[in-house]
Design a protein around this motif. Structure first.
Motif, PDB file in Angstrom:
ATOM      1  N   GLY A 213      26.573  35.337  42.526  1.00  0.00           N
ATOM      2  CA  GLY A 213      26.864  33.928  42.745  1.00  0.00           C
ATOM      3  C   GLY A 213      28.338  33.624  42.644  1.00  0.00           C
ATOM      4  N   LEU A 214      28.644  32.353  42.526  1.00  0.00           N
ATOM      5  CA  LEU A 214      30.012  31.882  42.417  1.00  0.00           C
ATOM      6  C   LEU A 214      30.401  31.737  40.953  1.00  0.00           C
ATOM      7  N   ILE A 215      31.682  31.917  40.694  1.00  0.00           N
ATOM      8  CA  ILE A 215      32.199  31.676  39.352  1.00  0.00           C
ATOM      9  C   ILE A 215      33.450  30.825  39.459  1.00  0.00           C
ATOM     10  N   LYS A 216      33.753  30.146  38.390  1.00  0.00           N
ATOM     11  CA  LYS A 216      35.018  29.431  38.271  1.00  0.00           C
ATOM     12  C   LYS A 216      35.742  30.075  37.105  1.00  0.00           C
ATOM     13  N   HIS A 217      36.926  30.593  37.398  1.00  0.00           N
ATOM     14  CA  HIS A 217      37.641  31.307  36.355  1.00  0.00           C
ATOM     15  C   HIS A 217      39.138  31.174  36.539  1.00  0.00           C
ATOM     16  N   LEU A 218      39.881  31.535  35.516  1.00  0.00           N
ATOM     17  CA  LEU A 218      41.338  31.513  35.556  1.00  0.00           C
ATOM     18  C   LEU A 218      41.859  32.527  36.563  1.00  0.00           C
ATOM     19  N   ASP A 219      42.882  32.140  37.317  1.00  0.00           N
ATOM     20  CA  ASP A 219      43.498  33.077  38.255  1.00  0.00           C
ATOM     21  C   ASP A 219      43.953  34.344  37.560  1.00  0.00           C
ATOM     22  N   LEU A 220      44.526  34.176  36.389  1.00  0.00           N
ATOM     23  CA  LEU A 220      45.049  35.306  35.633  1.00  0.00           C
ATOM     24  C   LEU A 220      43.993  36.388  35.427  1.00  0.00           C
ATOM     25  N   TRP A 221      42.742  35.988  35.292  1.00  0.00           N
ATOM     26  CA  TRP A 221      41.667  36.929  35.013  1.00  0.00           C
ATOM     27  C   TRP A 221      41.137  37.601  36.276  1.00  0.00           C
ATOM     28  N   VAL A 222      41.256  36.953  37.440  1.00  0.00           N
ATOM     29  CA  VAL A 222      40.636  37.484  38.663  1.00  0.00           C
ATOM     30  C   VAL A 222      41.644  37.877  39.745  1.00  0.00           C
ATOM     31  N   VAL A 223      42.937  37.805  39.463  1.00  0.00           N
ATOM     32  CA  VAL A 223      43.939  38.076  40.482  1.00  0.00           C
ATOM     33  C   VAL A 223      43.799  39.485  41.069  1.00  0.00           C
ATOM     34  N   LYS A 224      43.528  40.452  40.254  1.00  0.00           N
ATOM     35  CA  LYS A 224      43.391  41.833  40.734  1.00  0.00           C
ATOM     36  C   LYS A 224      42.193  41.960  41.673  1.00  0.00           C
ATOM     37  N   GLN A 225      41.064  41.371  41.300  1.00  0.00           N
ATOM     38  CA  GLN A 225      39.864  41.451  42.124  1.00  0.00           C
ATOM     39  C   GLN A 225      40.060  40.700  43.444  1.00  0.00           C
TER      40      GLN A 225
ATOM     41  N   LYS B 133      37.627  42.378  46.170  1.00  0.00           N
ATOM     42  CA  LYS B 133      36.335  42.438  45.483  1.00  0.00           C
ATOM     43  C   LYS B 133      35.752  41.046  45.277  1.00  0.00           C
ATOM     44  N   LEU B 134      36.642  40.043  45.254  1.00  0.00           N
ATOM     45  CA  LEU B 134      36.251  38.636  45.179  1.00  0.00           C
ATOM     46  C   LEU B 134      37.006  37.898  46.266  1.00  0.00           C
TER      47      LEU B 134
ATOM     48  N   LEU C  22      46.861  33.354  21.343  1.00  0.00           N
ATOM     49  CA  LEU C  22      46.829  33.028  22.771  1.00  0.00           C
ATOM     50  C   LEU C  22      47.923  33.757  23.537  1.00  0.00           C
ATOM     51  N   ILE C  23      49.103  33.828  22.957  1.00  0.00           N
ATOM     52  CA  ILE C  23      50.210  34.530  23.604  1.00  0.00           C
ATOM     53  C   ILE C  23      49.888  36.014  23.748  1.00  0.00           C
ATOM     54  N   GLU C  24      49.331  36.607  22.711  1.00  0.00           N
ATOM     55  CA  GLU C  24      48.956  38.023  22.755  1.00  0.00           C
ATOM     56  C   GLU C  24      47.904  38.274  23.831  1.00  0.00           C
ATOM     57  N   LYS C  25      46.881  37.426  23.883  1.00  0.00           N
ATOM     58  CA  LYS C  25      45.819  37.596  24.885  1.00  0.00           C
ATOM     59  C   LYS C  25      46.374  37.436  26.292  1.00  0.00           C
ATOM     60  N   ARG C  26      47.296  36.500  26.474  1.00  0.00           N
ATOM     61  CA  ARG C  26      47.904  36.304  27.793  1.00  0.00           C
ATOM     62  C   ARG C  26      48.638  37.574  28.223  1.00  0.00           C
ATOM     63  N   GLU C  27      49.378  38.169  27.311  1.00  0.00           N
ATOM     64  CA  GLU C  27      50.117  39.390  27.635  1.00  0.00           C
ATOM     65  C   GLU C  27      49.167  40.539  27.961  1.00  0.00           C
ATOM     66  N   LEU C  28      48.078  40.655  27.213  1.00  0.00           N
ATOM     67  CA  LEU C  28      47.088  41.700  27.493  1.00  0.00           C
ATOM     68  C   LEU C  28      46.478  41.520  28.886  1.00  0.00           C
ATOM     69  N   LEU C  29      46.156  40.289  29.240  1.00  0.00           N
ATOM     70  CA  LEU C  29      45.591  40.012  30.564  1.00  0.00           C
ATOM     71  C   LEU C  29      46.582  40.351  31.663  1.00  0.00           C
ATOM     72  N   LYS C  30      47.842  40.016  31.453  1.00  0.00           N
ATOM     73  CA  LYS C  30      48.875  40.326  32.463  1.00  0.00           C
ATOM     74  C   LYS C  30      48.957  41.825  32.682  1.00  0.00           C
ATOM     75  N   ARG C  31      48.939  42.593  31.608  1.00  0.00           N
ATOM     76  CA  ARG C  31      49.005  44.056  31.730  1.00  0.00           C
ATOM     77  C   ARG C  31      47.751  44.609  32.404  1.00  0.00           C
ATOM     78  N   HIS C  32      46.605  44.041  32.049  1.00  0.00           N
ATOM     79  CA  HIS C  32      45.321  44.479  32.601  1.00  0.00           C
ATOM     80  C   HIS C  32      45.260  44.227  34.113  1.00  0.00           C
ATOM     81  N   GLN C  33      45.803  43.103  34.546  1.00  0.00           N
ATOM     82  CA  GLN C  33      45.743  42.720  35.961  1.00  0.00           C
ATOM     83  C   GLN C  33      46.851  43.366  36.783  1.00  0.00           C
ATOM     84  N   GLY C  34      47.953  43.727  36.132  1.00  0.00           N
ATOM     85  CA  GLY C  34      49.121  44.261  36.842  1.00  0.00           C
ATOM     86  C   GLY C  34      48.845  45.546  37.506  1.00  0.00           C
TER      87      GLY C  34
END
Length: 91
Positions: free
Chosen positions: A26-38, A43-44, A79-91
């Motif tokens: 189905g459809l999801i609504k999510h932060l760009d930061l989390w789905v940018v790679k997909q 994939k999305l 929050l800052i730490e999680k943001r940095e982890l997401l950036k690395r994960h998506q990069g």
């Protein structure tokens, strides 16, 4: 054509929700930061693009940095730490 979905799916974690969306559940609504790679990998795909507007991220408003409660500072650091982890994960 009108599509009437049958059933529902409920998730209590982001990874499961994202995986289900990539599998066509189905459809999801999510932060760009989390789905940018997909999105980049195809994939999305973004839907309702007419109503989409990018967001630079989260904002946390605090009246003053003076005498900031420790728990607010810890939350901000989290929050800052999680943001940095997401950036690395998506990069």
């Amino acid at each position: 054509m009108i599509f009437e979905p049958k059933g529902n799916a409920v998730f209590n974690d982001d990874a499961s929700m994202l995986q289900a969306a990539m599998q066509g559940v189905g459809l999801i609504k999510h932060l760009d930061l989390w789905v940018v790679k997909q999105l980049r990998e195809g994939k999305l795909e973004r839907v309702l693009t007419k109503w989409y507007s990018p967001s630079p991220g989260f904002y946390l408003y605090n009246p003053s940095r003076e005498n900031m409660p420790r728990k607010i500072r810890v939350f901000m650091d989290f929050l800052i730490e999680k943001r940095e982890l997401l950036k690395r994960h998506q990069g």
